[in-house]
Design a protein around this motif. Sequence first.
Motif, PDB file in Angstrom:
ATOM      1  N   ILE A  21      -8.736   9.482  -1.131  1.00  0.00           N
ATOM      2  CA  ILE A  21      -8.418   8.045  -1.238  1.00  0.00           C
ATOM      3  C   ILE A  21      -6.920   7.830  -0.989  1.00  0.00           C
ATOM      4  O   ILE A  21      -6.521   6.892  -0.295  1.00  0.00           O
ATOM      5  CB  ILE A  21      -8.849   7.470  -2.610  1.00  0.00           C
ATOM      6  CG1 ILE A  21     -10.377   7.551  -2.771  1.00  0.00           C
ATOM      7  CG2 ILE A  21      -8.378   6.021  -2.773  1.00  0.00           C
ATOM      8  CD1 ILE A  21     -10.903   7.146  -4.150  1.00  0.00           C
TER       9      ILE A  21
ATOM     10  N   SER B 186      -6.205   5.738   2.373  1.00  0.00           N
ATOM     11  CA  SER B 186      -5.890   4.317   2.199  1.00  0.00           C
ATOM     12  C   SER B 186      -4.694   3.996   1.305  1.00  0.00           C
ATOM     13  O   SER B 186      -3.815   3.251   1.715  1.00  0.00           O
ATOM     14  CB  SER B 186      -7.135   3.562   1.711  1.00  0.00           C
ATOM     15  OG  SER B 186      -7.682   4.165   0.568  1.00  0.00           O
ATOM     16  N   ALA B 187      -4.643   4.554   0.100  1.00  0.00           N
ATOM     17  CA  ALA B 187      -3.600   4.113  -0.841  1.00  0.00           C
ATOM     18  C   ALA B 187      -2.181   4.399  -0.330  1.00  0.00           C
ATOM     19  O   ALA B 187      -1.326   3.507  -0.332  1.00  0.00           O
ATOM     20  CB  ALA B 187      -3.818   4.757  -2.210  1.00  0.00           C
TER      21      ALA B 187
ATOM     22  N   ALA C 209      -1.205   2.333   2.834  1.00  0.00           N
ATOM     23  CA  ALA C 209      -0.983   0.934   2.462  1.00  0.00           C
ATOM     24  C   ALA C 209       0.352   0.785   1.747  1.00  0.00           C
ATOM     25  O   ALA C 209       1.109  -0.168   1.997  1.00  0.00           O
ATOM     26  CB  ALA C 209      -2.133   0.431   1.570  1.00  0.00           C
TER      27      ALA C 209
ATOM     28  N   ASP D 198      -1.502   1.533  -6.880  1.00  0.00           N
ATOM     29  CA  ASP D 198      -2.680   2.392  -6.664  1.00  0.00           C
ATOM     30  C   ASP D 198      -2.250   3.831  -6.367  1.00  0.00           C
ATOM     31  O   ASP D 198      -2.817   4.783  -6.910  1.00  0.00           O
ATOM     32  CB  ASP D 198      -3.541   1.861  -5.510  1.00  0.00           C
ATOM     33  CG  ASP D 198      -4.502   0.763  -5.952  1.00  0.00           C
ATOM     34  OD1 ASP D 198      -4.497   0.422  -7.164  1.00  0.00           O
ATOM     35  OD2 ASP D 198      -5.254   0.250  -5.108  1.00  0.00           O
TER      36      ASP D 198
ATOM     37  N   ASP E 254      -0.638  -1.982  -3.890  1.00  0.00           N
ATOM     38  CA  ASP E 254      -0.894  -0.738  -3.150  1.00  0.00           C
ATOM     39  C   ASP E 254      -0.029   0.403  -3.669  1.00  0.00           C
ATOM     40  O   ASP E 254      -0.483   1.545  -3.778  1.00  0.00           O
ATOM     41  CB  ASP E 254      -0.646  -0.938  -1.649  1.00  0.00           C
ATOM     42  CG  ASP E 254      -1.636  -1.917  -1.032  1.00  0.00           C
ATOM     43  OD1 ASP E 254      -2.813  -1.883  -1.446  1.00  0.00           O
ATOM     44  OD2 ASP E 254      -1.236  -2.703  -0.164  1.00  0.00           O
TER      45      ASP E 254
ATOM     46  N   SER F 206      -6.320  -1.663  -7.761  1.00  0.00           N
ATOM     47  CA  SER F 206      -6.606  -2.806  -6.882  1.00  0.00           C
ATOM     48  C   SER F 206      -7.685  -2.477  -5.864  1.00  0.00           C
ATOM     49  O   SER F 206      -8.556  -3.293  -5.597  1.00  0.00           O
ATOM     50  CB  SER F 206      -5.345  -3.221  -6.123  1.00  0.00           C
ATOM     51  OG  SER F 206      -4.375  -3.619  -7.034  1.00  0.00           O
ATOM     52  N   SER F 207      -7.613  -1.261  -5.305  1.00  0.00           N
ATOM     53  CA  SER F 207      -8.597  -0.894  -4.293  1.00  0.00           C
ATOM     54  C   SER F 207      -9.962  -0.689  -4.948  1.00  0.00           C
ATOM     55  O   SER F 207     -10.062  -0.088  -6.024  1.00  0.00           O
ATOM     56  CB  SER F 207      -8.130   0.382  -3.568  1.00  0.00           C
ATOM     57  OG  SER F 207      -9.104   1.394  -3.632  1.00  0.00           O
ATOM     58  N   SER F 208     -10.990  -1.233  -4.286  1.00  0.00           N
ATOM     59  CA  SER F 208     -12.323  -1.138  -4.888  1.00  0.00           C
ATOM     60  C   SER F 208     -12.807   0.317  -4.904  1.00  0.00           C
ATOM     61  O   SER F 208     -13.524   0.735  -5.808  1.00  0.00           O
ATOM     62  CB  SER F 208     -13.313  -2.044  -4.164  1.00  0.00           C
ATOM     63  OG  SER F 208     -13.379  -1.666  -2.828  1.00  0.00           O
ATOM     64  N   ARG F 209     -12.378   1.091  -3.918  1.00  0.00           N
ATOM     65  CA  ARG F 209     -12.766   2.526  -3.896  1.00  0.00           C
ATOM     66  C   ARG F 209     -12.186   3.271  -5.074  1.00  0.00           C
ATOM     67  O   ARG F 209     -12.838   4.112  -5.682  1.00  0.00           O
ATOM     68  CB  ARG F 209     -12.234   3.174  -2.598  1.00  0.00           C
ATOM     69  CG  ARG F 209     -13.284   3.306  -1.542  1.00  0.00           C
ATOM     70  CD  ARG F 209     -12.822   4.270  -0.478  1.00  0.00           C
ATOM     71  NE  ARG F 209     -13.372   5.602  -0.675  1.00  0.00           N
ATOM     72  CZ  ARG F 209     -12.925   6.684  -0.054  1.00  0.00           C
ATOM     73  NH1 ARG F 209     -11.930   6.599   0.791  1.00  0.00           N
ATOM     74  NH2 ARG F 209     -13.468   7.854  -0.282  1.00  0.00           N
TER      75      ARG F 209
END
Length: 182
Positions: free
Chosen positions: A167, A171-172, A175, A113, A110, A51-54
């Motif tokens: 990552i 973020s992952a 989240a 991810d 999330d 889902s995350s663009s990164r």
Amino acid sequence: MAAASSWFGKMLGKTLTLGNLNDLLVQQLEDLYSAEEQLIKALPKMAQAASSSRLKTAFEAHLQDTMQHKQRLEKALQGLGAKPGGEKCEAMAGLISEGNEIATTLGDPDVKDAALIAAAQRVEHYEIAGYGCARTFARRLGRDDIAQLLQETLQNEVETDRLLTEIAESSANPAAAEIAKE
Ligand SMILES: [Fe+2]
């Protein structure tokens, strides 16, 4: 029996195919070649599931890297008078099947991810072990040309693993942890 086609299965089998370190290096490279081929098919699915663009971008970039890894293995095998195709990497098949299971499981994006990263890092660690051993065998055989090729790929696998950790931590995972609070 599927296991009999793996390098380890062959080693345990009746036919002695690992007569010397050169044989072992060839088998390890064939096994890695199979692993990379399988990963080339799997990474687009993992990118799609992210889902995350990164994370998507990281998987897509690693697909490009992986194509290069495959080419380096072709070159290395050629340098040893061998060619790919003799092995199927059962370990990578198992790791990919676990990744596919995550990709097709319903769940919070999330959390998925975070799970995809966990699966991808297992793949990277497997490859790091494989390339590290093969590079060391090549050095021992005095094949610094092949050792150098394998070292380049090893370095890229290590960098990819670090990026995935970054990552996950930045973020992952945070989240995914937010979900638990809701
Ligand atoms: Fe690779």
